[in-house]
Scaffold this motif. Sequence first.
Motif, mmCIF file in Angstrom:
data_model
loop_
_atom_site.group_PDB
_atom_site.id
_atom_site.type_symbol
_atom_site.label_atom_id
_atom_site.label_comp_id
_atom_site.label_asym_id
_atom_site.label_seq_id
_atom_site.Cartn_x
_atom_site.Cartn_y
_atom_site.Cartn_z
ATOM 1 N N HIS A 34 0.865 -1.053 0.033
ATOM 2 C CA HIS A 34 0.389 0.038 -0.015
ATOM 3 C C HIS A 34 0.951 1.267 -0.307
ATOM 4 O O HIS A 34 0.402 2.362 0.379
ATOM 5 N N ASP A 37 -0.826 3.670 -4.595
ATOM 6 C CA ASP A 37 -2.648 3.603 -5.355
ATOM 7 C C ASP A 37 -2.254 2.694 -6.324
ATOM 8 O O ASP A 37 -1.390 2.646 -7.695
ATOM 9 N N HIS A 194 0.246 9.322 -3.408
ATOM 10 C CA HIS A 194 -1.662 8.384 -2.836
ATOM 11 C C HIS A 194 -3.020 9.773 -3.313
ATOM 12 O O HIS A 194 -2.599 11.035 -2.659
#
Length: 266
Positions: A34, A37, A194
Amino acid sequence: MWWFQQGLSFLPSALVIWTAAAFIFSYITAITLHHVDPALPYISDTGTIAPEKCLFGVMLNVTSVLSVATIYVRYKQVHALNPEENRITRLNKTGLVFGLLSCLGLSIVANFQKTALFVVHVGGAILTFGLGSLYMFVQTILSYHMQPRIHGKQVFWIRLLLVIWCVVSALSMLTCSSLLYSGNFGSDVIQKLHWNPEDRGYALHLITTAAEWSMSFSFFGFFLTYIRDFQKISLRVEANLQGLTLYDTVPCPVNNERTRLLSRDL
């Protein structure tokens, strides 16, 4: 004999496979942890945070070495067919310079990630994509002059289409990235990993990243067109021994002369 065993065709094949593996492995690692994205991150963003940072850097350095070998073999192939100093030879040398500088830029991108030294990273990206595009353009011109001695007309047209694809992607990436990093969308977009659809500049971000991946695919396709050309190149190594065995030594003339002078003085 398999196709990759013919001549030096393994060089462009290994280059494309290894580079694709570098992008895929770092992308999967970054997505799993993570760090970025899943929807079209920058290629360099997938190698910004450890542990994918180490994997990305090491594999791209190997890519730069494979690129140097491939570009140099292509240079020698064209030079062997046109040894005289003429327009083709000058174009060939120009393409070699563009290609080697592009490899240098790739190594800079591998060792200076985006979040560390942004200016150096961008400089490496410009060398990689900018001079790499010029290298493809020069090689396409050479392909036009070298047919049908090395390949047919279809290879030239394929390379021309790949160059057009690369130029369109480069212009799209340059235009959208200039707008995105102009300062109108905040000062944090440079380090941003992100993105949300409601963020300002999200559409420009998607277009920029899509153009970057598209340009990379055009490079992959271009080097894949080298496979048939490299199948006609063979590598031969000759070893010349200076003695009867590897452990024999050849007398040094300087040492012999010094020994003769010492003996005469005594």
